[in-house]
Design a protein around this motif. Sequence first.
Motif, PDB file in Angstrom:
ATOM      1  N   VAL A 243      40.742  27.734  43.831  1.00 59.00           N
ATOM      2  CA  VAL A 243      40.096  27.496  42.541  1.00 59.00           C
ATOM      3  C   VAL A 243      40.833  28.270  41.458  1.00 59.00           C
ATOM      4  O   VAL A 243      41.672  29.129  41.734  1.00 59.00           O
ATOM      5  N   LYS A 244      40.493  27.953  40.211  1.00 65.58           N
ATOM      6  CA  LYS A 244      41.126  28.626  39.077  1.00 65.58           C
ATOM      7  C   LYS A 244      40.616  30.056  38.904  1.00 65.58           C
ATOM      8  O   LYS A 244      41.367  30.972  38.612  1.00 65.58           O
ATOM      9  N   SER A 245      39.306  30.230  39.086  1.00 63.05           N
ATOM     10  CA  SER A 245      38.707  31.531  38.772  1.00 63.05           C
ATOM     11  C   SER A 245      37.542  31.838  39.697  1.00 63.05           C
ATOM     12  O   SER A 245      37.055  30.973  40.440  1.00 63.05           O
ATOM     13  N   GLN A 246      37.089  33.069  39.627  1.00 60.77           N
ATOM     14  CA  GLN A 246      35.930  33.498  40.416  1.00 60.77           C
ATOM     15  C   GLN A 246      34.673  32.761  39.968  1.00 60.77           C
ATOM     16  O   GLN A 246      33.798  32.457  40.785  1.00 60.77           O
ATOM     17  N   THR A 247      34.594  32.428  38.678  1.00 66.34           N
ATOM     18  CA  THR A 247      33.435  31.699  38.168  1.00 66.34           C
ATOM     19  C   THR A 247      33.316  30.336  38.833  1.00 66.34           C
ATOM     20  O   THR A 247      32.217  29.895  39.194  1.00 66.34           O
ATOM     21  N   GLU A 248      34.433  29.648  39.011  1.00 65.12           N
ATOM     22  CA  GLU A 248      34.406  28.355  39.697  1.00 65.12           C
ATOM     23  C   GLU A 248      33.989  28.522  41.159  1.00 65.12           C
ATOM     24  O   GLU A 248      33.233  27.696  41.691  1.00 65.12           O
ATOM     25  N   ALA A 249      34.472  29.575  41.796  1.00 61.87           N
ATOM     26  CA  ALA A 249      34.098  29.829  43.189  1.00 61.87           C
ATOM     27  C   ALA A 249      32.591  30.027  43.317  1.00 61.87           C
ATOM     28  O   ALA A 249      31.951  29.493  44.232  1.00 61.87           O
ATOM     29  N   GLU A 250      32.004  30.785  42.396  1.00 65.00           N
ATOM     30  CA  GLU A 250      30.558  31.018  42.427  1.00 65.00           C
ATOM     31  C   GLU A 250      29.793  29.710  42.275  1.00 65.00           C
ATOM     32  O   GLU A 250      28.775  29.489  42.939  1.00 65.00           O
ATOM     33  N   GLN A 251      30.294  28.830  41.401  1.00 60.49           N
ATOM     34  CA  GLN A 251      29.609  27.565  41.176  1.00 60.49           C
ATOM     35  C   GLN A 251      29.649  26.679  42.421  1.00 60.49           C
ATOM     36  O   GLN A 251      28.678  25.997  42.750  1.00 60.49           O
ATOM     37  N   ILE A 252      30.766  26.685  43.113  1.00 64.16           N
ATOM     38  CA  ILE A 252      30.884  25.893  44.340  1.00 64.16           C
ATOM     39  C   ILE A 252      29.909  26.407  45.399  1.00 64.16           C
ATOM     40  O   ILE A 252      29.201  25.626  46.046  1.00 64.16           O
ATOM     41  N   ILE A 253      29.863  27.717  45.580  1.00 65.02           N
ATOM     42  CA  ILE A 253      28.961  28.306  46.585  1.00 65.02           C
ATOM     43  C   ILE A 253      27.513  27.931  46.293  1.00 65.02           C
ATOM     44  O   ILE A 253      26.727  27.621  47.203  1.00 65.02           O
ATOM     45  N   LYS A 254      27.136  27.911  45.002  1.00 64.36           N
ATOM     46  CA  LYS A 254      25.764  27.573  44.635  1.00 64.36           C
ATOM     47  C   LYS A 254      25.406  26.137  44.974  1.00 64.36           C
ATOM     48  O   LYS A 254      24.234  25.816  45.178  1.00 64.36           O
ATOM     49  N   SER A 463      34.757  29.591  30.851  1.00 63.01           N
ATOM     50  CA  SER A 463      35.293  30.053  32.128  1.00 63.01           C
ATOM     51  C   SER A 463      36.496  30.939  31.872  1.00 63.01           C
ATOM     52  O   SER A 463      37.061  30.954  30.772  1.00 63.01           O
ATOM     53  N   GLY A 464      36.912  31.676  32.888  1.00 69.33           N
ATOM     54  CA  GLY A 464      38.062  32.563  32.751  1.00 69.33           C
ATOM     55  C   GLY A 464      38.410  33.196  34.085  1.00 69.33           C
ATOM     56  O   GLY A 464      37.847  32.845  35.125  1.00 69.33           O
ATOM     57  N   SER A 465      39.349  34.155  34.046  1.00 65.89           N
ATOM     58  CA  SER A 465      39.803  34.814  35.274  1.00 65.89           C
ATOM     59  C   SER A 465      40.083  36.281  34.998  1.00 65.89           C
ATOM     60  O   SER A 465      40.363  36.680  33.864  1.00 65.89           O
ATOM     61  N   TYR A 466      40.034  37.077  36.078  1.00 69.02           N
ATOM     62  CA  TYR A 466      40.429  38.479  36.004  1.00 69.02           C
ATOM     63  C   TYR A 466      41.915  38.592  36.334  1.00 69.02           C
ATOM     64  O   TYR A 466      42.399  37.979  37.284  1.00 69.02           O
ATOM     65  N   SER A 467      42.629  39.369  35.539  1.00 66.28           N
ATOM     66  CA  SER A 467      44.068  39.540  35.771  1.00 66.28           C
ATOM     67  C   SER A 467      44.567  40.660  34.865  1.00 66.28           C
ATOM     68  O   SER A 467      43.791  41.437  34.315  1.00 66.28           O
ATOM     69  N   SER A 468      45.870  40.749  34.721  1.00 61.34           N
ATOM     70  CA  SER A 468      46.511  41.624  33.739  1.00 61.34           C
ATOM     71  C   SER A 468      47.822  40.952  33.383  1.00 61.34           C
ATOM     72  O   SER A 468      48.298  40.075  34.091  1.00 61.34           O
ATOM     73  N   GLY A 469      48.439  41.359  32.271  1.00 61.19           N
ATOM     74  CA  GLY A 469      49.675  40.698  31.869  1.00 61.19           C
ATOM     75  C   GLY A 469      50.357  41.403  30.735  1.00 61.19           C
ATOM     76  O   GLY A 469      49.970  42.507  30.323  1.00 61.19           O
ATOM     77  N   LYS A 470      51.379  40.751  30.211  1.00 64.54           N
ATOM     78  CA  LYS A 470      52.169  41.350  29.139  1.00 64.54           C
ATOM     79  C   LYS A 470      51.319  41.590  27.896  1.00 64.54           C
ATOM     80  O   LYS A 470      51.482  42.589  27.199  1.00 64.54           O
ATOM     81  N   THR A 471      50.421  40.656  27.600  1.00 64.35           N
ATOM     82  CA  THR A 471      49.589  40.774  26.405  1.00 64.35           C
ATOM     83  C   THR A 471      48.757  42.050  26.428  1.00 64.35           C
ATOM     84  O   THR A 471      48.569  42.701  25.402  1.00 64.35           O
ATOM     85  N   THR A 472      48.257  42.431  27.602  1.00 65.73           N
ATOM     86  CA  THR A 472      47.410  43.620  27.724  1.00 65.73           C
ATOM     87  C   THR A 472      48.191  44.869  28.113  1.00 65.73           C
ATOM     88  O   THR A 472      47.596  45.897  28.387  1.00 65.73           O
ATOM     89  N   LYS A 473      49.521  44.727  28.131  1.00 68.81           N
ATOM     90  CA  LYS A 473      50.377  45.825  28.607  1.00 68.81           C
ATOM     91  C   LYS A 473      49.975  46.227  30.026  1.00 68.81           C
ATOM     92  O   LYS A 473      50.016  47.389  30.405  1.00 68.81           O
ATOM     93  N   PHE A 474      49.572  45.190  30.796  1.00 65.85           N
ATOM     94  CA  PHE A 474      49.219  45.299  32.210  1.00 65.85           C
ATOM     95  C   PHE A 474      47.978  46.141  32.473  1.00 65.85           C
ATOM     96  O   PHE A 474      47.777  46.649  33.567  1.00 65.85           O
ATOM     97  N   LYS A 475      47.139  46.278  31.433  1.00 67.66           N
ATOM     98  CA  LYS A 475      45.806  46.831  31.670  1.00 67.66           C
ATOM     99  C   LYS A 475      44.948  45.742  32.307  1.00 67.66           C
ATOM    100  O   LYS A 475      45.088  44.567  31.988  1.00 67.66           O
ATOM    101  N   PRO A 476      44.031  46.103  33.210  1.00 71.87           N
ATOM    102  CA  PRO A 476      43.190  45.077  33.837  1.00 71.87           C
ATOM    103  C   PRO A 476      42.197  44.498  32.845  1.00 71.87           C
ATOM    104  O   PRO A 476      41.779  45.177  31.895  1.00 71.87           O
TER     105      PRO A 476
END
Length: 484
Positions: A243-254, A463-476
């Motif tokens: 799935v794309k994100s944890q939110t989608e996973a939760e919806q499937i389980i429900k 919807s969204g996802s947890y990650s880190s990247g260049k935009t956040t200077k790799f902060k979670p």
Amino acid sequence: MLLEACRFLLIRLDELDDPYIEYSPSWYDSINELHEAIDLMGRINVPVLTPEISNTFRERRSYLQEESKRIADDLYSRIMERIGQSKNRWGRYDALMCSPYLYLQCIYLTEGLPNSLAENLIAIDEAQNLEPEELRLLKAVNKDQAVFNLYGDIKQHVEYSKGIDDWNELSSIIPFHVYEMEENYRNARQITEHCNKQFDMNMFAINLDGSGVHMMPSEKNQYDLLMDIMKKPLKTGMSCIIVKSQTEAEQIIKNIKGLENKVQDLTKAPSSLYPNRWNMMTIQQAKGLEFETVIVFDGRMTDNEKYIAYTRALDELYIFESAIPLKSKKAMIFNDSTSEIIKQKESQKTEKTKERKQRKKRTAAKAATIGKTDSPITGSAASDPVSAFGSSDGNDSTNKSANNDDIKSKTSAAPSLSVKEFFESKNLEVIDARKTTGFLWVLGKQEDIDSIVKEAVSLYKISGSYSSGKTTKFKPGWFTKTKK
């Protein structure tokens, strides 16, 4: 002889190009003091050092010896604190994606080149996830003598995450030639051909036929289709739902009541893979793994993410192209009582609507009564309609509750704040990069911000996802593409 040795040491220390000097000023203060002491020695024309100068050298040497034992750790700790990280309950910092590179950089800048021989050949797999600065550091640590062989696939880099989108991003660091392998040794023929068609590729399938690629019809209930697949006996080997994100996973389980025990949701608590269950995971978790059978919900995925998800399947691939609905808060139960449940919910909704209308009529009647009084409303009551209504009779608490209910219902139906303003109102750090990268970021560890994120997902239907990247200077953090 001693003076020459000291001068040579200080010259080497001065040559260190340290961009992190601000994090450890005491180290450089000591070097400057040594410079002054050596200059003083050079001006004193005596064959033997004075006791004062000798003691100064002994003290500084002891200090530097002790400092050198922990300076790399201290530098790393200061940098982690500056980027908002704190120690866990064991007194350590949780590792970030950049931690290995950062710690090696600290060692290199404080202790210089390693004493051991440099590597002659360095081979790096999944090189699309390599940052240019990491490669630059590895080159410097090995005295610019190592030959690098990089293996990777640019199409398997998730956009806006750590890594590169073009091999030319490394051209200023090392000269190289690019050799493309056009044979696919991993996936069954049908999966390779589907990727060729979907992503305009020309890979040659080496493997034999598999069980096929199944495009799931969008006009049918996707949870019914998913449950039909899951009811089949699992094949030999691992199986996965991506799935794309944890939110989608939760919806499937429900929405798969009765089959939850067949799914291991790794998006919530990453653990070992289960051979006798469907392993549910996000794109980031699935990278680099292989499964016999894969189910992909790609409605919100980018092309690179779809390519990664499809190529995890070795034998059989199921693709759900419709985005998973995220509006429903409660699971749908697929049985004969479904229609009865829907009727009950509609009836409850109708009753609530009637109650709201009656409260509005009562409120309007109170206002009309106050409007007929001869005495004007002054002071705090005039500026507060609720207080004014309450002063007319003894039903203050009833009217106040009714008005509050109306306010809450309006707020839940149409939030007055934007998504960015909502997170800022919760005292969270927000980076709005939607004009440049398309994403709005909320910074923080998942365990710290998850409850607020879920509240926003429910309130704004996003919807969204947890990650880190260049935009956040790799902060979670958590990111979303919403325009709300």
